[in-house]
Design an enzyme around this catalytic site. Structure first.
Site, PDB file in Angstrom:
ATOM      1  N   LYS B  22      49.798   5.194 -12.698  1.00 40.18           N
ATOM      2  CA  LYS B  22      51.076   4.889 -13.324  1.00 40.18           C
ATOM      3  C   LYS B  22      51.037   5.223 -14.817  1.00 40.18           C
ATOM      4  CE  LYS B  22      53.137   0.886 -12.293  1.00 40.18           C
ATOM      5  NZ  LYS B  22      54.517   0.883 -11.775  1.00 40.18           N
ATOM      6  N   ARG B  92      52.519  -4.276 -15.940  1.00 37.69           N
ATOM      7  CA  ARG B  92      52.303  -3.818 -14.562  1.00 37.69           C
ATOM      8  C   ARG B  92      50.888  -3.272 -14.392  1.00 37.69           C
ATOM      9  NH1 ARG B  92      57.715  -1.651 -15.123  1.00 37.69           N
ATOM     10  NH2 ARG B  92      59.100  -2.423 -13.467  1.00 37.69           N
ATOM     11  N   GLY B 101      51.616  -2.809  -4.049  1.00 37.59           N
ATOM     12  CA  GLY B 101      51.831  -4.214  -3.713  1.00 37.59           C
ATOM     13  C   GLY B 101      50.590  -5.073  -3.724  1.00 37.59           C
ATOM     14  N   MET B 103      48.521  -5.629  -6.335  1.00 36.30           N
ATOM     15  CA  MET B 103      48.279  -6.377  -7.574  1.00 36.30           C
ATOM     16  C   MET B 103      49.600  -6.854  -8.166  1.00 36.30           C
ATOM     17  SD  MET B 103      45.117  -4.208  -9.123  1.00 36.30           S
ATOM     18  CE  MET B 103      45.974  -2.671  -8.892  1.00 36.30           C
ATOM     19  N   ARG B 336      55.210   9.383  -9.011  1.00 36.70           N
ATOM     20  CA  ARG B 336      53.889   9.553  -8.397  1.00 36.70           C
ATOM     21  C   ARG B 336      54.050  10.451  -7.177  1.00 36.70           C
ATOM     22  NH1 ARG B 336      53.356   3.327  -6.162  1.00 36.70           N
ATOM     23  NH2 ARG B 336      55.231   3.379  -4.879  1.00 36.70           N
ATOM     24  N   HIS B 454      30.146   0.032  24.280  1.00 40.13           N
ATOM     25  CA  HIS B 454      30.576   0.862  25.401  1.00 40.13           C
ATOM     26  C   HIS B 454      32.081   1.112  25.338  1.00 40.13           C
ATOM     27  CE1 HIS B 454      31.934   1.456  29.610  1.00 40.13           C
ATOM     28  NE2 HIS B 454      30.882   2.252  29.647  1.00 40.13           N
ATOM     29  N   ARG B 616      21.155  15.585  24.824  1.00 39.02           N
ATOM     30  CA  ARG B 616      20.150  14.598  24.442  1.00 39.02           C
ATOM     31  C   ARG B 616      19.571  13.966  25.703  1.00 39.02           C
ATOM     32  NH1 ARG B 616      21.852   9.271  21.279  1.00 39.02           N
ATOM     33  NH2 ARG B 616      22.570   8.712  23.348  1.00 39.02           N
ATOM     34  N   SER B 762      19.191  16.999  14.471  1.00 39.54           N
ATOM     35  CA  SER B 762      20.524  16.402  14.501  1.00 39.54           C
ATOM     36  C   SER B 762      20.374  14.972  13.988  1.00 39.54           C
ATOM     37  CB  SER B 762      21.086  16.414  15.922  1.00 39.54           C
ATOM     38  OG  SER B 762      22.355  15.819  15.926  1.00 39.54           O
ATOM     39  N   CYS B 829      25.285  13.760  14.513  1.00 35.02           N
ATOM     40  CA  CYS B 829      26.007  13.377  15.722  1.00 35.02           C
ATOM     41  C   CYS B 829      26.248  11.881  15.772  1.00 35.02           C
ATOM     42  CB  CYS B 829      25.273  13.860  16.965  1.00 35.02           C
ATOM     43  SG  CYS B 829      23.646  13.148  17.158  1.00 35.02           S
ATOM     44  N   TYR B 849      26.487  21.689  10.882  1.00 31.79           N
ATOM     45  CA  TYR B 849      27.679  21.221  11.589  1.00 31.79           C
ATOM     46  C   TYR B 849      27.741  19.700  11.606  1.00 31.79           C
ATOM     47  CZ  TYR B 849      24.648  20.144  15.569  1.00 31.79           C
ATOM     48  OH  TYR B 849      23.672  19.608  16.360  1.00 31.79           O
TER      49      TYR B 849
END
Lengths: 874, 874
Positions: B22, B92, B101, B103, B336, B454, B616, B762, B829, B849
């Protein structure tokens, strides 16, 4: 091209790693001009290569062996495979470290159907020749071909039966010839091919067999027990045979330059005329004391004494020698630093210093720290032990020997002990309620739990013998018996435990008390002179603290405060705290614990006489203080004025899937800061009390299980605020410090940051090992066996610090911590603190102290001296 | 001396970190010459200093504040505390990241008993003056003094009642004056001192209150959810008040440069004449669409449109603006980058590129990867959601919204689903037998279990909404109801779940389906263009694999083979294997599993169309495949033809104290190598089959839980031998690789060595996090709440990679591994693979990856693009 084979005359004693102890010493004796039957050593590298090549000896090494063999032939003037004047050899293992009896030996190699006749003719002793041949066939078949000796013994015994004779010596040459025929036929029958006649084949197969024996189960077990790496491999010594059984002008014997039992400086040993080594072992004839050799053959005796004196001076240690006299000529077959009792080890080391042969540092290195255990705990009487049978094995949880009647409850243990009867307390596992029974028992046996189970930790503190986690012992506490391999042992039956090996015996074995001589004090004083690492103790009560102080502990490195909460009224207050629903209720319960805890600390401080005392705050998960079984919960609920459902709900809410990684350590204090306030109050008030009464305590407050700086900071702020208020109120000055355990990998990684708040570190290597490996100590027992069998691990990472993994984290933490605080005090308080190998590691990475259970303090002192002598601190 | 306070005209938009969003934007608008009520910003560093100083504003900062105030007075030409022409300000909050909202705000500051009269006189509007004063008293009391608003509302309402009126606007100036008196009296009564009259005191206390509000519970919660560090602190903006409620030539409003719901390029917003912001929020009057302003006041509208166009172009993003018109003069109070729906985010980003305002890379950065979830899963209809009440919260285990009838068994779920009725499956926890029920349910709710339970893992794979581990939901599966806060919900009752927040509702809430537009494909194509990190998926079955492939997955990074063993007949064979007593028995059972496993792999390979598939090997402890309760054991024993005692003994022998650290992963395969032989056979035979049918598979075999090179070597030898035999027998060529998980700290430490055998790594960051922290994921929930409350942790290390601890281990492992194998393939993974922050970290440390659950693949692709745009790989 690598050299794999060395003639004795090409080598020397410094080549022990390459040639093994036996080979290096045979070479050294050769160099010293001593009468050694010549030969050569196939190196340990050849053994490693044999395994790398898929258990075969490659052509290059075979060529080197035969080359060395030819050179040996030239030296001894005999030719391998010459049937007129056969050249016979022995093939013996010889590793870097002595592993007596673990690997295989073959004697009389080179004999075959022709050579045996040559030997008979040449020695003019057909009986000797055929006796040698039948011994060779038996040994070769057993060691190389894995044909059990019993196959041959049956034939041998049958012949003796036929002839109606008792002694082997009554068999004639003809009998032995027939026996040899029988042996060969049996061999053909079992192997489908005749007994190998080519001496070269015999030789290579025998060398392979010795290499192979490096990997036999008993060798693997021995290595694991003695922390000898599998990678080392064994060397093989091929040596011209000499015969002590060639008549009355021949003989064989062993001798020590000093008494291996007492260490007294007196020549000691025994010998037999007209015999081979095996005959001595077989015990058919009783050997004569070595002193009689002086009368029997003064010249030989004189020569032997001159050699042995020379060897002792040369090696600067008591020697254990094997010799053979062949037709009036002395041959040295082996010399090595002799095994000795702990007592003898001390005496010899100290005497050698007095005699000017060794410096104090050298003498210290001659005593294995682990041996000291035997001086501090009872041991079995050797004669009584000799005939005893091991019925099961467990973990060697607390050293010493114990014998007594089996009992299955702490109460019964106390009753019988009151009548002066020695008892062994047998439990599935022990719990705090068993403490009294453990205190009076001669030994403790449990079927469950590891090296840091309750039984193990408490027994070690008390110095009581303990075998823990003996899985094959099925304990039935209700019906008061245990069962091993189908046999039941009832209350009152005698059993015996060896806490140093983990052996369990189903009978009484006489024990002898520990004896600490003046030599012990001398050696310990030297150790203190040459070490830089301090030695503290893990103690939770004044009794253990006193024991440790008397053993030379320089402070308490770990006081596990939770142990104080298990006894009597205390556990009640502890449980009240746990079931509290509000901070206020909890504070009421904690207020009951405060005076007890304060009194505990006063006791500890007093016993430490000004040495630092490190107090670890509450560590275990709270459920450890509550019962698990519905029956016990119901009983306790009644006692506490709760409903069963209420207490059950508490127990269930505290249940954890992986308690090791659960709500414990600093995490408890974060949830219940009032516990830390109470503990701080006790620590500080006790210190003020002791200091006001002439003491000088600087308490070290240790926060467990920290993995993040902010955890420590949060708690340290509470501790400091509480402590400083008490100190200010008392109007005194009191130093104290606040530090942390490094037992979580993350703490080790972030040590530099954590040291901004921690004033000291203490490595909790039990937990650090668990988390670094991802092994639960309580569960790893189930699969570690597979790890040893498959050579994944050579030994238990909970016994010796894993220097590669855990050790790397420790090094990082030491470096990180000291970046932030240059001279930061750092110690270790895990089980490893009393393990000599780990002490060495701790010295080398720059720790300030190790802390171990009271009876391990002398071991750690000596190990610390070893470490500093080998690798002095700058 | 540090500068803590900045006039708007001293700062600019780049100072966001220091001045908050702000403040920086108010400064920027000032610089752009826009009409901004002037003022100053107290920096975020002042906030940090406030906390460092023990929650006080130090003299230095106070002095700077008043200095800035004086300068502002000069600019606006009013003086603080001048009762004739009072200078009123707003106070503010404004943090670096928008926290709407969370603070506090105080308006009309500077009013007191004298100033209110001055204001009345000056504005000639006593009603306005006293209304402003009563609003200020309420706000100041609430925010600064923690006096609940209800105290004042009661007085206000009482006056309205007395006067018999309904609307606030009907109150007269005199009424409001009396109300103010009442407020002040109430204040005095509650605080024991009069309402502060000194504007300087009001100002400093208000600034303190805003600083303090940074640490309020809702701000802390919001930050944790949005991964905003506590350390940032908030800035405070003090700004001259302008009033939209000064008559019909005044007004206030909000506007967006584009539609935040759809992203359409149409000016959007609403306004109210003669009103303050609160009135819009209170909803008493209905605001008008912004387009009507054009008619109402064309000049102002034109000015505002010019400003907003300029702002959008300046910030290159859709703007969300607040404005006030005071007596015909426009003031900008805020601008903003506007919050927007996921759909709008895509459209705006793409349109801005089309309009030439943004490059593709800049556009990608405008879309938050986490937002994509909303595009891929159903969401609640906002209107239906607005009135719904959250009855409980659990973990946001799998995103999306679901509504349906509660059912308590998988069977019942299947029955109702067959009839087309949407159901929510409610269980204490799910087990493999529930799979069918989960597949048909709209959502899954469990009361136990964490983010990797699970239920959570399976639901994520299916893309089904799931709220897991909702501890306050007490499920009674037998009697088929659950209870929350005393209220019971029975089978058939409607409930709703928000799997993205973890919210649970006790009613039906309408949902809307996910819609993927062409914009999505465009953005994903851009993401793929600019990322260097590959994105794979975690999938254990062809269905999940297909979903992931369609979402752009470039291979399978983790196939958990054990999931294949839970269904139907398979678990029977698995259990047969477990109770086997010999290798032969075990091989018979494994032979039954082989064809099923082979078929599974064929399915996976086919769905991946030539992309790599990482498999695996068996990971969980075997006891997970057996029941625990005696009743279930008895039933299974009967089924298996065993006695209860036999099966119970097996179950007991498999019990572990800390299963997380127990006999699992590679440790299982070391004990039972035949399992690895079976799995290798399936992997390789399936690959040969697929390749022979036109596919192109290169399987990657992954050994879990390795902590030591020799473990991996032992198993790799078995895998390679088995695989090569099958390949040779089939007479084909087949590439495959064998690698390992890095999930044990020791493996990370020794990565360089482990890479001599491992062909890829991995990172299993779930387990690595558990062991590095010493936290059991299943148990940490019990104390992590305390960790957040006490600011030890700002967020869950299982949700975002802990870069300091776990991340350091990962970096070491990457460096170590690549020392041994220069271009070693490395991935992640763990659950973190789908978390944008963690993806960024993985990019930066050089992983090849990330692998995540299917529905997270687009998120990971976008996050990977963000990472590479911010920090391009060389």
């Amino acid at each position: 091209m690598a050299k794999y084979v060395y003639l004795f005359k090409e080598a020397n004693a410094t080549m022990r790693n390459l040639l093994g102890g036996k080979g290096a010493n045979l070479a050294e004796m050769t160099n010293l001009g001593m009468p050694v039957p010549q030969g050569f050593t196939v190196s340990t590298e050849a053994c490693t290569q044999y395994y790398t090549d898929g258990r075969r000896i490659n052509d290059e090494i075979v060529a080197q062996i035969f080359d060395a063999l030819h050179k040996t032939e030239e030296i001894v003037g005999k030719t391998f495979g010459d049937n007129e004047n056969p050249f016979l050899v022995s093939v013996r293992s010889g590793a870097r470290a002595s592993m007596p009896g673990m690997m295989d030996t073959i004697l009389n190699l080179g004999l075959n159907d022709d050579a045996v006749l040559g030997l008979a003719k040449q020695t003019n002793n057909p009986r000797f020749a055929f006796d040698s041949y039948r011994r060779f066939i038996t040994m070769f078949s057993d060691v190389v071909m894995e044909i059990s000796k019993s196959n041959f013994e049956a034939i041998f015994d049958k012949k003796k039966e036929e002839k109606g004779i008792e002694l082997d010596t009554e068999l004639t040459a003809e009998d032995l010839k027939e026996i040899v025929e029988g042996f060969k036929a049996r061999y053909l029958e079992l192997k489908g091919e005749p007994f190998p006649q080519d001496p070269k084949v015999q030789l290579i197969e025998s060398i392979k067999a010795v290499f192979r024996s490096w990997d036999n189960p008993r060798a693997n077990y021995y290595r694991r027990m003695n922390n000898i790496p599998y990678e080392w491999g064994t060397a093989v010594n091929v040596q011209a045979m000499v015969f002590g059984n060639m008549g009355e002008d021949s003989g064989t014997g062993v001798a020590f330059t000093r008494d291996p039992s007492t260490g007294e400086k007196e020549f000691y040993g025994e010998y037999l005329f007209n015999a081979q080594g095996e005959d001595v072992v077989a015990g058919i004839r009783t050997p004569k004391p070595i002193s009689e050799l002086e009368k029997d053959n003064p010249a030989i005796y004189k020569q032997f004494r001159e050699i042995s004196d020379k060897l002792e001076k040369h090696y600067k240690d008591m020697q254990d020698m094997e010799f053979t006299i062949e037709k009036g000529k002395l041959f040295m077959l082996q010399t090595r630093n002799g095994k000795r009792t702990a007592q003898a080890a001390l005496k010899i080391a100290i005497d050698l210093v007095k005699e000017g042969l060794l410096t104090e540092q050298e003498a210290l290195l001659k005593v294995d720290p682990k041996q000291l255990d035997a001086l501090l705990h009872p041991t079995f009487e050797p004669t009584s032990l000799a005939s005893a049978e091991v019925i099961a094995k467990g973990l060697n949880a607390s050293p010493g020997a114990a014998t007594g009647r089996a009992v299955f409850t702490a109460e019964r243990a106390a009753e019988l002990a009151k009548d002066g009867k020695p008892v062994i307390l047998v439990r599935t596992e022990t719990s705090p309620e068993d403490i009294e029974g453990m205190a009076v028992a001669s030994g403790v046996l449990t079927s469950r739990g590891g090296m840091t189970s309750h039984a193990a930790v408490v027994a070690r503190g008390m110095g009581t013998c303990c075998v823990a986690g003996a899985g094959t012992v099925k304990v039935n506490e209700e019906e008061k018996f245990f069962e091993v391999a189908g046999k039941k042992y009832f209350e009152g039956d005698y059993i015996s435990l060896d806490g140093s090996t983990g052996n369990i015996y189903g009978e009484e074995i006489k024990t002898q008390d520990a004896t600490v001589s003046g030599d012990f004090a001398t050696l310990m004083a030297w150790a203190d002179k040459y070490r830089s690492l301090k030695v503290r103790t893990n103690a939770d009560n004044p009794r253990d603290a006193k024991t440790a102080y008397d053993f030379g502990a320089e402070g308490i490195g770990l006081c596990r405060t939770e142990h104080m909460f298990f006894e009597g009224e205390r556990i009640k207050a502890m449980r009240e705290m746990i079931v509290s629903k509000t901070v206020e209720e909890r504070e009421v319960a904690l207020a009951k614990l405060l005076p007890m805890q304060r009194q505990d600390f006063i006791g500890l401080y007093e016993e430490m006489h000004g040495f630092p005392v490190t107090i670890r705050y509450l560590d275990p998960p709270l459920h450890e203080f509550l019962p698990n079984e519905d029956e016990d919960i119901a009983e306790l609920a009644k006692e506490m004025g709760l409903t069963f459902d209420e207490l059950k709900a508490t127990v269930e809410s505290l249940h954890e899937t992986n308690p090791m990684l659960g709500h414990r350590g600093v995490r408890l204090s974060l949830t219940y800061p009032e516990i830390a306030v109470m503990q701080t109050t006790a620590v500080i008030e006790a210190a003020i009390h002791v200091n006001q009464n002439g003491g000088k305590v600087i308490p070290e407050i240790m926060i467990p299980l920290v993995g993040e700086l902010k955890e420590l900071k949060y708690l340290k702020d509470i501790v400091v605020k509480t402590a400083d208020e008490i100190i200010a109120k008392a109007g005194v000055e009191l130093e104290y410090s606040v530090g942390t355990m490094i037992e979580i990998p993350r703490a080790a990684i972030l040590a530099e940051e954590i040291a901004t708040e921690a004033e000291f570190f203490s490595f909790g290597t039990n937990d650090l090992t668990q988390m670094t490996f991802g092994f639960s100590r309580d569960d790893a027992g189930k699969f570690l066996g597979d790890y040893y069998d498959k050579k994944i691990f050579e030994n238990d990472p909970f016994a010796h610090v894993d220097t590669k993994g855990v050790g790397t984290l420790m090094k990082w933490a030491v470096e990180g911590g000291r970046k932030t605080r240059k001279d930061m005090k750092m110690g270790i308080c895990g089980e490893h603190g009393g393990d000599p190998d780990s002490v060495d590691f701790c010295h080398n990475i720059g720790l300030s102290y190790v802390s171990c259970s009271p009876f391990r303090v002398p071991i750690a002192r000596l190990a610390a001296a070893h470490a500093n002598i080998k690798n002095p601190r700058k």
